[in-house]
Design a protein around this motif. Structure first.
Motif, PDB file in Angstrom:
ATOM      1  N   GLN A 187       0.839  -1.205   0.000  1.00 36.92           N
ATOM      2  CA  GLN A 187       0.000   0.000   0.000  1.00 36.92           C
ATOM      3  C   GLN A 187       0.875   1.256   0.000  1.00 36.92           C
ATOM      4  N   LEU A 188       1.929   1.215   0.851  1.00 39.14           N
ATOM      5  CA  LEU A 188       2.850   2.355   0.920  1.00 39.14           C
ATOM      6  C   LEU A 188       3.521   2.609  -0.428  1.00 39.14           C
ATOM      7  N   LEU A 189       3.873   1.532  -1.107  1.00 42.57           N
ATOM      8  CA  LEU A 189       4.493   1.664  -2.430  1.00 42.57           C
ATOM      9  C   LEU A 189       3.589   2.462  -3.362  1.00 42.57           C
ATOM     10  N   LEU A 190       2.307   2.092  -3.346  1.00 39.16           N
ATOM     11  CA  LEU A 190       1.365   2.752  -4.254  1.00 39.16           C
ATOM     12  C   LEU A 190       1.258   4.242  -3.964  1.00 39.16           C
ATOM     13  N   ASP A 191       1.460   4.609  -2.696  1.00 37.70           N
ATOM     14  CA  ASP A 191       1.324   6.026  -2.326  1.00 37.70           C
ATOM     15  C   ASP A 191       2.652   6.785  -2.364  1.00 37.70           C
ATOM     16  N   ASP A 192       3.731   6.082  -2.734  1.00 39.04           N
ATOM     17  CA  ASP A 192       5.059   6.697  -2.654  1.00 39.04           C
ATOM     18  C   ASP A 192       5.435   7.335  -3.989  1.00 39.04           C
ATOM     19  N   PRO A 193       5.512   8.673  -4.037  1.00 38.32           N
ATOM     20  CA  PRO A 193       5.837   9.321  -5.317  1.00 38.32           C
ATOM     21  C   PRO A 193       7.214   8.919  -5.847  1.00 38.32           C
ATOM     22  N   LYS A 194       8.162   8.635  -4.949  1.00 39.41           N
ATOM     23  CA  LYS A 194       9.487   8.227  -5.420  1.00 39.41           C
ATOM     24  C   LYS A 194       9.440   6.849  -6.083  1.00 39.41           C
ATOM     25  N   PHE A 195       8.563   5.990  -5.563  1.00 32.31           N
ATOM     26  CA  PHE A 195       8.385   4.686  -6.200  1.00 32.31           C
ATOM     27  C   PHE A 195       7.826   4.871  -7.609  1.00 32.31           C
ATOM     28  N   LEU A 250      16.559   7.913 -11.087  1.00 32.65           N
ATOM     29  CA  LEU A 250      16.237   7.044  -9.955  1.00 32.65           C
ATOM     30  C   LEU A 250      15.768   5.692 -10.498  1.00 32.65           C
ATOM     31  N   PHE A 251      16.718   4.874 -10.905  1.00 25.93           N
ATOM     32  CA  PHE A 251      16.372   3.560 -11.428  1.00 25.93           C
ATOM     33  C   PHE A 251      15.828   2.700 -10.298  1.00 25.93           C
ATOM     34  N   TYR A 252      14.999   1.747 -10.685  1.00 26.03           N
ATOM     35  CA  TYR A 252      14.287   0.927  -9.709  1.00 26.03           C
ATOM     36  C   TYR A 252      15.220   0.295  -8.676  1.00 26.03           C
ATOM     37  N   THR A 253      16.295  -0.304  -9.181  1.00 28.51           N
ATOM     38  CA  THR A 253      17.184  -1.018  -8.259  1.00 28.51           C
ATOM     39  C   THR A 253      17.971  -0.045  -7.379  1.00 28.51           C
ATOM     40  N   LEU A 254      18.194   1.151  -7.886  1.00 34.04           N
ATOM     41  CA  LEU A 254      18.870   2.164  -7.072  1.00 34.04           C
ATOM     42  C   LEU A 254      17.979   2.583  -5.902  1.00 34.04           C
ATOM     43  N   TYR A 255      16.708   2.763  -6.198  1.00 34.83           N
ATOM     44  CA  TYR A 255      15.764   3.133  -5.138  1.00 34.83           C
ATOM     45  C   TYR A 255      15.631   1.989  -4.133  1.00 34.83           C
ATOM     46  N   MET A 309       9.387  -4.102  -2.758  1.00 28.74           N
ATOM     47  CA  MET A 309       9.830  -3.596  -4.065  1.00 28.74           C
ATOM     48  C   MET A 309      10.414  -4.709  -4.920  1.00 28.74           C
ATOM     49  N   ALA A 310      11.229  -5.566  -4.279  1.00 34.69           N
ATOM     50  CA  ALA A 310      11.850  -6.666  -5.011  1.00 34.69           C
ATOM     51  C   ALA A 310      10.792  -7.592  -5.590  1.00 34.69           C
ATOM     52  N   TRP A 311       9.741  -7.846  -4.798  1.00 37.10           N
ATOM     53  CA  TRP A 311       8.705  -8.750  -5.293  1.00 37.10           C
ATOM     54  C   TRP A 311       7.884  -8.128  -6.408  1.00 37.10           C
ATOM     55  N   VAL A 312       7.673  -6.835  -6.338  1.00 37.89           N
ATOM     56  CA  VAL A 312       6.979  -6.171  -7.456  1.00 37.89           C
ATOM     57  C   VAL A 312       7.806  -6.345  -8.731  1.00 37.89           C
ATOM     58  N   LEU A 313       9.135  -6.201  -8.594  1.00 36.90           N
ATOM     59  CA  LEU A 313      10.010  -6.367  -9.754  1.00 36.90           C
ATOM     60  C   LEU A 313       9.928  -7.795 -10.305  1.00 36.90           C
ATOM     61  N   VAL A 314       9.956  -8.777  -9.396  1.00 34.14           N
ATOM     62  CA  VAL A 314       9.858 -10.171  -9.841  1.00 34.14           C
ATOM     63  C   VAL A 314       8.544 -10.398 -10.584  1.00 34.14           C
ATOM     64  N   LEU A 315       7.458  -9.843 -10.033  1.00 33.09           N
ATOM     65  CA  LEU A 315       6.165 -10.046 -10.675  1.00 33.09           C
ATOM     66  C   LEU A 315       6.128  -9.382 -12.047  1.00 33.09           C
ATOM     67  N   VAL A 316       6.692  -8.174 -12.146  1.00 31.48           N
ATOM     68  CA  VAL A 316       6.685  -7.482 -13.435  1.00 31.48           C
ATOM     69  C   VAL A 316       7.525  -8.240 -14.465  1.00 31.48           C
ATOM     70  N   VAL A 317       8.718  -8.662 -14.059  1.00 32.59           N
ATOM     71  CA  VAL A 317       9.583  -9.402 -14.981  1.00 32.59           C
ATOM     72  C   VAL A 317       8.938 -10.740 -15.344  1.00 32.59           C
ATOM     73  N   GLY A 318       8.334 -11.391 -14.350  1.00 27.85           N
ATOM     74  CA  GLY A 318       7.642 -12.654 -14.608  1.00 27.85           C
ATOM     75  C   GLY A 318       6.504 -12.470 -15.590  1.00 27.85           C
ATOM     76  N   LEU A 319       5.737 -11.401 -15.390  1.00 29.73           N
ATOM     77  CA  LEU A 319       4.610 -11.120 -16.273  1.00 29.73           C
ATOM     78  C   LEU A 319       5.091 -10.837 -17.696  1.00 29.73           C
ATOM     79  N   LEU A 320       6.151 -10.041 -17.780  1.00 29.12           N
ATOM     80  CA  LEU A 320       6.720  -9.717 -19.088  1.00 29.12           C
ATOM     81  C   LEU A 320       7.160 -10.993 -19.817  1.00 29.12           C
TER      82      LEU A 320
END
Lengths: 282, 315
Positions: B75-83, B263-268, B285-296
């Motif tokens: 939830q915090l991720l969704l509300d985080d402008p830096k994310f 601000l690349f994803y892994t840098l953040y 954040m790491a799991w969001v990345l895994v899901l995105v890469v998995g989906l792709l």
């Protein structure tokens, strides 16, 4: 136009184009090398590639090291990590690849699929727990976290590279040895491994260069500057010279990259062959 | 992973699976040989993945015990402008950088795919940046070339353009990263070259007889015959592009600036996990990345039937 003239013109154009691309590709490297011989104020300020008054001062500054640690200490750390990576990778990946390519056992396909899957897995998903694990074991600020994975075939690229190679080896040799009463270990040691020299060379060179260039792992696990390998030392150096001493930065960058360039010049055929067979990485 | 197998030469089909009893010595040897990898897989990959999934539902700063907070991190991720910024930067890089790099790789592979003298030399030369491009040395060189008053700025002002430094300009820093990755076209180029060698010359001869021009040959022969290799390169390069870290860290000095434009994803993720010690948040954040890469990966494999051509005799 005569066909011969046309052919000659075509060839000329081809070389011109290839050379132009070559110049673009080489430019950053050439700029780095030549700038390292320039006094700092001439690096950013000047468009000219050739140093007007070549100097070795930058290299003196770079070799003096940073934070009380000499350049050669960083170099030694890099070398230790790179050699450790090569040894670990060759030992573990060759054994793993033999299992996947040459032995028929239940679950092989599943494990192989999982191994390939790790090629696509973003490594960030494992670094936090790995860090916590090594931290709890008191292994942060040692080389262990940076090397242990190499001894456990954690980099799927190398296993895959060797599996591809082994599948091309004739099976008749194994079968002959089998009839003579040799077991898998014996066949692996006496037959497969000696035939794998070219792929072992490819894997060793990649393992060396990747370890030499690795930044993220050492940044994460090493706090003590005595243990820094060159990339992290280089970054510290850039920090502490407060982005002003470009000359020394370039000299240090050249020194850090020199072994990689030498490796590349000597072994480029193995590297390109490895990329072409597995289609992975650069 | 039929793609990887299909795109790799020197490939012989694996021994056919017999639905039979396994030989005892094979089972023992198989698992014996696999032991180091199995230990590594469970201790360094599978185990940590489960731990990271658990941590993503906790608040954990490395010092106390993890505190279960449910899906709050997400939830915090969704509300985080830096994310959001990190996602935007990374997606821009993947969506623009990868196709540009692959187009350059393919074009140059086609240029080199002939029997002219010097072909091997150029291939090696062009491959070199792929090997050193991610190094700290190159990132430092790149920054020095693109800073305000640097060489690129001077070339710009010489042509009457007011670029300033690309490194400090939020609008130009992304093009600079795209140039950096494009410069490393060598690895996909080598793979394209290997693929081009497999295209039967008769196809081009037949097309020439039918009066096809170069563009027609490219569209109707090269691209379809090369589609498994294109697919493979696209998949791997985009997966790698999601994970860029070192050059972003060095060039922005770990900040992801200016104005979050690098601000690349892994840098953040690194900033959150290892500078702020918000390990739970970083795990999410790491799991969001895994899901995105998995989906792709999933989408690419699912749609690949429509556009990837596995010709029977192309191998």
């Amino acid at each position: 136009m005569k066909p011969r003239t046309r052919k000659l013109l075509g060839s000329f154009g081809w070389h011109l184009l290839a050379l132009a691309i070559g110049v673009v590709v080489l430019y950053p490297g050439a700029w780095m090398l030549l700038s390292s011989f320039k006094p700092t104020h001439q690096i950013v300020g000047s468009v000219s590639l050739i140093p007007e008054h070549p100097t070795l001062d930058n290299f003196r500054t770079a070799l003096a090291g940073i934070a009380g640690v000499s350049f050669w200490r960083f170099f030694g750390n890099s070398l230790l990590l790179a050699v450790g990576s090569v040894v670990g990778t060759v030992l573990s990946a060759s054994v793993t690849a033999y299992a996947f390519a040459r032995i028929d056992f239940p679950g092989r396909r599943l494990w192989f699929a999982l191994m390939i899957g790790t090629l696509l897995l973003p490594f960030h998903v494992v670094i936090i727990p790995q860090y916590i694990l090594f931290n709890n074991l008191g292994l942060v600020d040692t080389f262990v976290p940076l090397l242990i994975g190499k001894f456990l075939a954690a980099e799927a690229f190398f296993v895959f590279l060797m599996v591809q190679f082994m599948r091309g080896l004739p099976r008749e040799l194994d079968e002959a040895a089998w009839i003579d009463g040799a077991g898998h270990w014996r066949i692996f040691r006496s037959i497969t491994l000696p035939l794998m020299k070219p792929v072992l060379a490819t894997a060793s060179i990649f393992a060396f260069i990747w370890s030499w260039n690795d930044f993220f792992g050492p940044l994460l696990y090493l706090k003590n500057s005595d243990l820094y390998p060159l990339p992290v030392a280089l970054r510290l150096f850039v920090d502490q010279t407060s982005t002003s001493d470009y000359g020394a930065q370039m000299a240090m960058a050249v020194l850090a990259l020199a072994p990689v360039i030498i490796f590349f010049l000597v072994f480029q055929r193995y590297l390109i062959g490895g990329v072409a067979t597995t289609g992975l990485k650069g | 992973m039929s793609v990887i197998e299909a795109s790799a030469p020197a490939q012989e089909s694996p021994p056919t699976r017999r639905p039979r009893r396994w030989k005892r010595h094979d089972v023992l040897a198989g698992y014996g040989f696999l032991t180091p990898w199995l230990i590594g897989f469970f201790a360094l990959t599978a185990g940590p993945m489960l731990v990271s999934l658990y941590l993503s539902f906790t608040k954990y700063n490395l010092f106390g015990a993890p505190e279960w907070i449910g899906p709050d991190n997400y939830q915090l991720l969704l509300d985080d402008p830096k994310f959001h910024q990190a996602v935007k930067v990374t997606l821009t890089y993947v969506v623009i950088g990868t196709p540009v790099k692959l187009a350059a790789a393919l074009a140059i592979a086609m240029l080199l795919n002939n029997s002219r003298r010097g072909q091997g030399f150029y291939r090696s030369l062009f491959y070199a940046p792929s090997l050193i491009g991610a190094s700290v040395s190159i990132a430092i060189v790149w920054r020095a070339m693109f800073i305000d008053g640097g060489i690129v700025d001077r070339i710009g002002s010489g042509s009457g353009l007011d670029w300033g430094g690309w490194v400090g300009n939020p609008d130009l820093i992304m093009p600079m990263f795209v140039l950096l990755t494009t410069w490393q076209f060598g690895a996909p180029m080598v793979i394209f070259l290997a693929g081009l060698k497999q295209v039967p010359a008769e196809l081009y001869e037949a097309a020439a007889v039918d009066g096809a021009g170069p563009w027609r040959k490219f569209v109707s022969i090269t691209v379809p015959m090369l589609s498994p290799v294109i697919f493979f390169n696209l998949l791997l390069e985009s997966v790698h592009a999601f994970q860029v870290f070192g050059s972003a860290y060095i060039i922005s000095n770990g900040t992801g600036g200016p104005a979050g434009s690098s601000l690349f994803y892994t840098l953040y993720l690194y900033q959150r996990g290892f500078q702020d010690f918000r390990m739970g948040y970083a795990s999410a954040m790491a799991w969001v990345l895994v899901l995105v890469v998995g989906l792709l990966t999933f989408v690419m494999f699912r749609t690949s039937n429509a556009w990837v051509h596995y010709g029977g005799d192309s191998r």
